[in-house]
Design an enzyme around this catalytic site. Structure first.
Site, short mmCIF file in Angstrom:
data_model
loop_
_atom_site.label_atom_id
_atom_site.label_comp_id
_atom_site.label_asym_id
_atom_site.label_seq_id
_atom_site.Cartn_x
_atom_site.Cartn_y
_atom_site.Cartn_z
N GLU A 1 0.81 -0.64 -5.25
CA GLU A 1 -0.31 0.28 -5.35
C GLU A 1 0.29 1.68 -5.40
OE1 GLU A 1 -3.54 2.94 -3.47
OE2 GLU A 1 -1.56 2.46 -2.70
N ASP B 1 0.82 -1.21 0.00
CA ASP B 1 0.00 0.00 0.00
C ASP B 1 0.85 1.26 0.00
OD1 ASP B 1 -2.62 1.36 0.42
OD2 ASP B 1 -1.67 1.95 2.32
#
Length: 663
Positions: free
Chosen positions: A347, A305
């Protein structure tokens, strides 16, 4: 010193010196490894496996850690701790997972198969908890999924937790969802069903109630240095000159005052998400430990992330810095030692040129493709494929052994991440065009079919993103509200067109669960104080299991939900038996029509020509263009078995998609 990414610029003397340091360090560390093998009674065979991997990975790993941390007085201590953390995780890895490791080392491109089809969900919204989710493994298999991404399920702070991205403990499941043992059992069930498990690794920040943050607040300097904290605003103000604001409607700036500590804390996203200080090797080692613990639960992919933000440097935007890549590459090398079956997924919702820099077999093997997602919606709004074609021609190819993850919607918003120069090259003003897209997809542009809502609208800069489910953005919500039968038909066609592109263009297609039913915006989130301020909850609806009753109810053969589910299920099945859709190779061909997208997928002897009509009007493809693209005179559409010749133009109906195989 060895460079961060490309070692080719260093002199041979420098390389030789670093190799000497690496080899000598390993020689000194090996007795500690032997203690681990003895402690866990590791067989000679397994020791040899680890040592073989270590021989391959050690020098480049040492170079990356040396680049990041050699200036520290305690570098060798942390080097030792990193290696021991890795060895302990290897020793604790189950025999079943070690067997999967063995197969995937031999077949590292396994995830590039056309059989890999993804789905993503929030456990509580889909099945209430992990135990109930185990009961629905058959549902995923029936739909055709072989890759399941569970949105963050580890313990989080109470109240607002950014949709699960404010982690309080990486080794405890949120009590409402179950336990770590429940997760292990689910992983076993998925593995038996041939479905890979995907979890998030939120590694840019922790929650403010994580143990490390609590210790920092208690005055322990060792843990205060796990984060970026400052006694006054002097240094934060220097950083702020180059930083952008991620959530400008929530708060201003990137730092939060903490009364208990009497210090400013770096909080890129929300005030309760404290950015980790990766310039501290203790943080790197601690997060490696958490990562490998998660890997040993039976996880196949880790979604990393917010990769763009993990390294800070004064005078820069603190995004996409070279050291961020070095941190991820070092993690990758260490995973290759302890759990080589694990794949990293990046991401990075940033400029397309920066997204691709994270994609490499030695960094993140797969990556979200936010640009494709945004431009597919852009093409629906404009009814033209010019910007999509321009971008695909320059920014779709990837290094060998890597793959895109192609999606249409996810838990997050839509940001219009196209390149301004690409837009300018075809006569589009990027600023004005983003404004148009925001107006169109929030339903404020005259004639728009969309029912999205704004996310993080910054009235000072005009920046805005869009929230909404796929069906609502594609026009289904509006058509149902207005009882417009033609509008319903066109909305369904738009949805299947987009699915057909992501299933065929190259990479791993990913559904956000609910898309298979055409679920609409859920406005009930506004009644929950913890969610009301975040419009992204509008496209995170709760699963309605009564929909399954429609699948077998012959009286409901024409229902919208049934049609969407069965159509998508059929497309997935066709993809799986079409070898041309494996891998990443994709070649655009000129359609001669601004409303059409055309490309060829090839793999070994299998070839498929894909043509997509992005308008609500019939469009014509010149037959000779099809003949030269597909190297044939006769073709069959895999989606409906209709045959086409090249003696006359090919007519595509509104929003029609063709998967043409030469016959």
């Amino acid at each position: 010193m060895i460079g961060l990414i490309d070692y080719g610029t260093e002199t041979q003397a420098e390389l030789d010196e670093l190799s000497f340091q690496a080899d000598l360090s390993l020689q000194r560390l090996k007795p500690r490894l032997e203690q681990v093998w003895e402690q866990y009674a590791i067989s000679d065979e397994r020791q040899k496996i680890f040592e073989s991997r270590l021989q391959e990975q050690w020098r480049p790993l040492f170079a990356q850690l040396h680049e990041l941390y050699s200036g520290r007085y305690d570098f060798f201590y942390h080097l030792e701790q990193v290696l021991l953390t890795c060895a302990l995780a290897f020793a604790e890895r189950s025999d079943d997972l070690c067997e999967i490791d063995r197969h995937r080392v031999i077949e590292p491109d396994w995830f590039q198969s056309q059989n890999v089809i993804g789905g993503a969900l929030y456990v509580d919204l889909f099945s209430d908890n992990l135990s109930r989710l185990r009961e629905h493994v058959g549902y995923f298999k029936d739909l055709g999924l072989t890759y399941l991404h569970l949105m963050p399920l580890f313990a989080v702070r109470p109240g607002n937790n950014d949709g699960g991205y404010a982690i309080s403990n990486y080794r405890t499941i949120a009590p409402s969802l179950g336990t770590v043992e429940d997760l292990k059992l689910l992983a076993d069930d998925l593995r038996e069903a041939g479905i890979s498990l995907v979890l998030d690794f939120v590694f840019n920040h922790t929650s403010d109630d994580h143990e490390w943050a609590q210790r920092a607040q208690a005055g322990q300097r060792e843990y205060r240095e796990f984060y970026y904290t400052f006694a006054d605003r002097t240094v934060p103000e220097q950083y702020e000159r180059n930083l952008r604001e991620i959530f400008p409607t929530v708060r201003r700036g990137n730092f939060t005052w903490h009364d208990g500590m009497g210090r400013w804390v770096w909080t890129t996203f929300n005030s309760f998400q404290w950015d980790l200080n990766y310039s501290n090797p203790a943080v790197f080692r601690a997060m490696l430990d958490e990562m490998l613990f998660i890997a040993n639960l039976g996880v196949d992919f880790l979604r990393l992330d917010a990769v763009a933000f993990i390294w800070k440097q004064m005078g820069t935007s603190c995004e996409n810095l070279p050291q961020a890549h070095s941190v991820i590459r070092a993690f990758n090398r260490l995973v290759r030692l302890a759990a080589p079956a694990l794949v990293f997924k990046s991401e990075a919702i940033v400029h397309p040129d920066e997204v691709v820099k994270y994609i490499d077999k030695n960094e993140c093997q797969v990556s979200y493709n936010p640009t494709l997602m945004a431009l597919l919606w852009e093409s629906l709004a404009t009814r033209r494929t010019d910007l999509l074609v321009r971008t695909l021609s320059r920014r779709f190819s990837l290094p060998a052994g890597t793959s895109w993850v192609n999606y249409l919607r996810c838990h997050d918003d839509i940001g219009w991440t196209f390149d301004d120069d690409d837009a300018a090259s075809i006569g589009i003003n990027a600023y004005d065009h983003r404004n148009f897209l925001n107006q169109f997809y929030s339903g404020q542009f005259e004639g728009s079919f969309a029912r999205g809502v704004p996310f993080q609208h910054n009235h000072e800069t005009g920046d805005m993103r869009i929230s909404g489910t796929m069906a609502s953005l594609a026009g289904l919500e509006r058509a149902i509200e207005q009882e417009d039968e033609e509008g319903k038909e066109l909305a369904i066609r738009r949805m299947m067109l987009l699915h057909g592109v992501t299933l065929s263009i190259g990479g791993i297609p990913l559904l956000y669960m609910g898309e298979e039913w055409g679920m609409l915006n859920d406005y009930s989130f506004t009644a929950d104080p913890a969610k009301a301020g975040d419009s992204r909850w509008i496209h995170r609806p709760r699963m309605k299991w009564e929909y399954l009753e429609e699948l077998d109810d012959e009286s409901g053969r024409d229902s919208i939900r049934r049609r969407i589910f069965r159509s998508l299920q059929s497309m997935i099945a066709i993809r799986k038996r079409t070898l041309a859709f494996a891998g990443q190779e994709m070649s655009l061909f000129p359609t001669g029509n601004h409303h059409l997208l055309g490309y060829v997928r090839s793999n070994e002897a299998s070839n498929v020509v894909v043509v997509a009509n992005f308008t609500e009007h019939a469009q014509v493809l010149d037959a000779n263009r099809l003949r030269t693209a597909g190297l044939g005179r006769f073709f069959k559409n895999l989606l409906n078995d209709v045959e086409y010749g090249t003696a006359e133009p090919v007519l595509l109906q509104p929003y029609e998609l063709l998967w043409l195989k030469r016959i």
